[in-house]
Write an enzyme that holds these catalytic residues in place. Sequence first.
Site, PDB file in Angstrom:
ATOM      1  N   GLU B 177       0.835  -1.204   0.000  1.00 41.37           N
ATOM      2  CA  GLU B 177       0.000   0.000   0.000  1.00 41.37           C
ATOM      3  C   GLU B 177       0.871   1.256   0.000  1.00 41.37           C
ATOM      4  O   GLU B 177       0.921   2.000   0.981  1.00 41.37           O
ATOM      5  CB  GLU B 177      -0.969  -0.045   1.178  1.00 41.37           C
ATOM      6  CG  GLU B 177      -1.899  -1.256   1.051  1.00 41.37           C
ATOM      7  CD  GLU B 177      -3.004  -1.288   2.079  1.00 41.37           C
ATOM      8  OE1 GLU B 177      -3.212  -0.286   2.767  1.00 41.37           O
ATOM      9  OE2 GLU B 177      -3.674  -2.338   2.178  1.00 41.37           O
ATOM     10  N   HIS B 489      -8.606  -8.185   0.671  1.00 40.65           N
ATOM     11  CA  HIS B 489      -7.703  -7.068   0.980  1.00 40.65           C
ATOM     12  C   HIS B 489      -6.494  -7.605   1.740  1.00 40.65           C
ATOM     13  O   HIS B 489      -6.609  -8.568   2.486  1.00 40.65           O
ATOM     14  CB  HIS B 489      -8.445  -6.017   1.818  1.00 40.65           C
ATOM     15  CG  HIS B 489      -9.381  -5.189   0.981  1.00 40.65           C
ATOM     16  ND1 HIS B 489      -9.489  -3.832   1.101  1.00 40.65           N
ATOM     17  CD2 HIS B 489     -10.232  -5.528  -0.016  1.00 40.65           C
ATOM     18  CE1 HIS B 489     -10.384  -3.369   0.231  1.00 40.65           C
ATOM     19  NE2 HIS B 489     -10.857  -4.386  -0.450  1.00 40.65           N
ATOM     20  N   GLU B 490      -5.361  -6.955   1.528  1.00 40.20           N
ATOM     21  CA  GLU B 490      -4.082  -7.343   2.149  1.00 40.20           C
ATOM     22  C   GLU B 490      -3.734  -8.807   1.896  1.00 40.20           C
ATOM     23  O   GLU B 490      -3.104  -9.469   2.735  1.00 40.20           O
ATOM     24  CB  GLU B 490      -4.099  -7.067   3.670  1.00 40.20           C
ATOM     25  CG  GLU B 490      -4.320  -5.621   4.039  1.00 40.20           C
ATOM     26  CD  GLU B 490      -5.793  -5.291   4.280  1.00 40.20           C
ATOM     27  OE1 GLU B 490      -6.559  -6.211   4.552  1.00 40.20           O
ATOM     28  OE2 GLU B 490      -6.155  -4.113   4.171  1.00 40.20           O
ATOM     29  N   GLU B 514      -9.038   4.518  -0.083  1.00 35.58           N
ATOM     30  CA  GLU B 514      -9.146   4.849   1.336  1.00 35.58           C
ATOM     31  C   GLU B 514      -8.095   5.860   1.762  1.00 35.58           C
ATOM     32  O   GLU B 514      -8.298   6.616   2.706  1.00 35.58           O
ATOM     33  CB  GLU B 514      -9.030   3.581   2.183  1.00 35.58           C
ATOM     34  CG  GLU B 514      -7.670   2.898   2.070  1.00 35.58           C
ATOM     35  CD  GLU B 514      -7.587   1.556   2.805  1.00 35.58           C
ATOM     36  OE1 GLU B 514      -8.607   1.086   3.335  1.00 35.58           O
ATOM     37  OE2 GLU B 514      -6.494   0.968   2.817  1.00 35.58           O
TER      38      GLU B 514
END
Lengths: 708, 708
Positions: B177, B489-490, B514
């Site tokens: 990210e 996610h992740e 986000e």
Amino acid sequence: MKKSNILLLPALLILAMAGSAEAESISSPSGNFRLETGVDETGTPFYSLDYKGRKLVDKSTLGLVADEAAFDKGFVIAATDTVSVDRSWEPVWGEYSSIRDHFKELALHLESAPGTERPLKMTVRFRLFDDGLGFRYELPLQDNANYLTLRGENTRFELGPEDATLFCIPGDYDTDEYLFSETSFDKLGEAMASYRGRHTESQAVDCLSVQTPLLVKTAAPVYVNIHEAALDGYPAMLLDADAGARSFSAHLVPDRLGVRGYLQLPFNTPWRTIIASDDARDILASQLVLNLNEPCKIEDTSWIKPMKFVGVWWEMFTGRQKTWAYSDDYRAKPGVTDYSSLPSNGRHPANTANVMKYIDFAATHGIDGVLVEGWNEGWEDWASFRKNRQFLYDRPYPDFDIDSLTSYAASKGVKMIMHHETAANAADYERQLERAFSYMKEKGYDAVKTGYVGAIIPRSEHHTSQWMVDHARHVIERAAAHKIMVDSHEAPRPTGLCRTWPNWLAQESARGGEFESMGGNPPSHTCLLPFTRLKGGPMDYTPGLFETDLSYYGEGKTDKAGTTLARQLALYLTMPSPMQMACDLPENYERFADAFRFIEDVPVDWSDTRYLEAEPGRYITVARRDKASRDWYVGAITDENGRRAEIDLSFLPAGEKYTATIYEDAPDADYRTNPQAYRIRTATVDSRTKLRQPLAAGGGVAMRLQPK
Amino acid sequence: MKKSNILLLPALLILAMAGSAEAESISSPSGNFRLETGVDETGTPFYSLDYKGRKLVDKSTLGLVADEAAFDKGFVIAATDTVSVDRSWEPVWGEYSSIRDHFKELALHLESAPGTERPLKMTVRFRLFDDGLGFRYELPLQDNANYLTLRGENTRFELGPEDATLFCIPGDYDTDEYLFSETSFDKLGEAMASYRGRHTESQAVDCLSVQTPLLVKTAAPVYVNIHEAALDGYPAMLLDADAGARSFSAHLVPDRLGVRGYLQLPFNTPWRTIIASDDARDILASQLVLNLNEPCKIEDTSWIKPMKFVGVWWEMFTGRQKTWAYSDDYRAKPGVTDYSSLPSNGRHPANTANVMKYIDFAATHGIDGVLVEGWNEGWEDWASFRKNRQFLYDRPYPDFDIDSLTSYAASKGVKMIMHHETAANAADYERQLERAFSYMKEKGYDAVKTGYVGAIIPRSEHHTSQWMVDHARHVIERAAAHKIMVDSHEAPRPTGLCRTWPNWLAQESARGGEFESMGGNPPSHTCLLPFTRLKGGPMDYTPGLFETDLSYYGEGKTDKAGTTLARQLALYLTMPSPMQMACDLPENYERFADAFRFIEDVPVDWSDTRYLEAEPGRYITVARRDKASRDWYVGAITDENGRRAEIDLSFLPAGEKYTATIYEDAPDADYRTNPQAYRIRTATVDSRTKLRQPLAAGGGVAMRLQPK
């Protein structure tokens, strides 16, 4: 029916000054034990324990330490509560139909001394029974600590100043399959060093350390068993020795990052237990560990059925080149390889025809179940232990026709027992667990033997680190949800959780009978296990070895078992388990069919138990009453020295005559030279009978007493 | 309909002498690319790649190394096979209704040179497409290696001698990210050093390393995307840079014991991919990564339904002190605490009444689904990340009436979407997985968003180590078995596995929308993601942000999003995903209802796609045809500089008139000063129309083209 008799004593509130030592004390119901506890000048909590007026455990520190907070000093006593409890409860299975839970409890509520910047709270709860002490740390919800990265306990057991006899195995994070050392503090270092390299799965501890249950015989002598109860959500405890100080301290098993545990408060640790008596028989009879566990969490236990079983297993151990694997292609890969295209190696006993013979044998002899190892894909290379997928739990080998075997077994009234070897890949076992258990039930299996041979995956873990303790509980809970009974091998050593989860029928968690084919177990070994390992729960020791000379199997085998044949029968009494194997081959049982009759008859669930004689590592004599009849059974074993067991039958109802069927060593029996020499005779006995029963060297006796 | 046209060329057997270099070559179907491969004098395999007659990748080594065997030197070429393939396949969803898979394949079969003591075998399989190269290592069953403890690859990408522009994020085992750096080999060290400490979840790599997909713009210029395809059973690949040599080498993510992977042969590694073109649009259009993945493994895909959704999520991000947690008692413990006894903190948007508003909004506006985060027990303390149990996946908070919400949603034709945040405890997620998925289906949920925020449990693992790659695949397979669609996610960054498992609709695996509430994303970020991250598969970027000034929410928020409102609409075209969010609050959509109309209309599944303009980090213009109608949609975005998009509509059917509804930046729009200034106008267009469409700084345009 449960009896409950709880006396609440008035809570005693002591608001104390920092820096001044304070102490409280209680005695056990009979007054045998006296516990003193308090905080010393540094605010460190401590306890000491007297037995019959003499110091048993000297002043010993208490507490635990985490990265976030230290619960081991700076405390004052905020309050104490005491309560007397006398109640009883009925286990689903076991040595007794009812167990008395009778203790005096002292809760030592500690708080950081006034003025501490980030004050902490901790309660140490002591339960003092007439057979010993349990205590645990209770960390309540509090403002200044919520999560703990646990680094260790400050729990000590000061046994000095005199030296003592220690019966122990070395501290190890990954295995407990060791013979015991009988040693002393002075010789402990040497004794433990001698184990190095003796077990391939060992992850030995760097420091001088032993495992629990540890048995100590003090100079007095007093027999002392140190262990833990209700190990749940926490790492297992080893004991580091300070040999000069004659003391032990708790050593919590770390993960491979060095952390002992990850806790969220509120949290109660397992109980640390000290069972003690000057009569060795009391150690065997103690139900202290079970009493400290939570009551049964399974509502309907009707499906939990103690059982005896035979198994396709010893064939592989004894040689004859038989294998768990179906093929010799070590490159086979479960889920990838089409096993039906591989040629069978022809040495795979888990095949339909052979298993049918075991089913026939079980049916003929009234044995409840048949365990089959090597039935599923993955065994070809399982000794490599490093794969992220080793086994599939829903893929039978092509020569194992699971559906027809289940039908065949059902038609004969025999239950099949599943085997789930994981090669220590607990992660992948969890991945497959629901499917594996569903598959078992689809195929009519109600019980499973699990195994964890090798190095643990997740690779951050040891066999007894916190995550694996959690794993074991998870498997048991899921098994209970599927109504599956479990016999777990290479799992964290038992601490009485079978009270809470009575579907956890048995565990290995010690050096079992299989080692008779891997170097042998000396006769003293089974005279020690009941004093040590068995205090946590039943062991799947796999008794019933009739062919004690492994050269019988050729292939260069030279092992000789440390036992007579009659002694193997006695083990069904001295090593009680609700999931009890008859380990030998049907062909050997057929050769000694009259002796096998005892294994057919002996129950695996009891309404009462009397330990008649006991000395650790030397001898044990025990009588048990069948839960389903009025029959009593007696078993006695001795070590490598022959002896005369004194069997006082005064436990029989007065005035009633019993026929005793006695399976005994022949006069010329000796475990080294003539192990298979036994005699079966009958006698009429009653409560006034005192049998003087000779036991051969390495021998034993087994008796069935039936009311006339 | 699938076309298949496979030409088998005669296999060429070359029995070579050790110590003499040998080479083979092939060209791509159009001849654009030429691959040379062989072994050098040391028997090390190598490859090089020409593009349009110029060297693109210089002679680069190949191979891999394990503890047990080294597959990186001492080889000779035992044989080569070549084959030409031209076929097409139909994805379940995506940018095209049919994808052409057209390549020349060369299999380089290597064997250890004659006389080697323990000879090894390895095949390097190359597929040369007109848009680039894929190659992988195939380790067949062999005599001298069966299990590999993988230590690394010797795969290199020699891009020298000239410096190049690199668009990259730093090598990291646990997060991707990051914003991209636009840098060069010479400045790479400095650029990567600047990231230190910028992400709390970073487990940065010690050496100079970047992540894939990496975009390189050479001096020529040629645009090059380096990534991998079909990452399965293997660790993810980072790229270590040798800045002086202008080269990269594969860096496999290790577990915390330092091992890269545990393999049993036969095993094929993921494909290493090089997409290249002198036209940047070809990078965006390339389907090379999908083509190198296995065909769909799900037989019935009728339940897989692309969708748009809104969610109770942005409320928590934007401030107003709203929380995922139901209560403020951070000491609450799932499965232990009685949550119904806790007072609600009153700032918990995942409550029944509020969720009903989202359902109403979705129903009114034709949005398919509603995602609710913070619905289940465990959020009170989830930032601590260290607990062996953080969440329960079948325990709604007391204010979330799951049954009535499901009924309510169903009555409105809206699907509820589940959220499974794991706090990176993959082990416990697996423990609960079957129950969690069963619970979803019981409650009428068909899709789940998963999350792995924090440090991974098992503690031996990283987010992208082999075990976690396995975990991700396990979750997808089990989800498919339950007919559940997944947005993860992740998770390990995507490598086209969504072809094989089309229930894997989307992933985050990059810095998403986000971050507009956590420092902001510059406009160039979304001009880069399609060139990099998106080559692995769709991203759940969460577009649709209408309130771009976060100070709207008060609470001291000062973040300003790097976008105009019109650009947010364009993202639905430039960031295509079959599971596409409209991230903003209903109240904001109601304020700009005419603009929201575009989000209502825009499809999430396409039959055709044309990239009209593209330059990495600068601008992208794309046209897509709705799979369900004859409508076309066009989206264009630019970076922080305004520009005029040249939109050539020649893709429209000749002679047909279309009504274009154009959602554009107002003339005075600017993402810094006037982001919400937009205009909606209509125009009549046809295949001869060339629109010269102004885009504001940080702006964009979105168009719907409907046949008249």
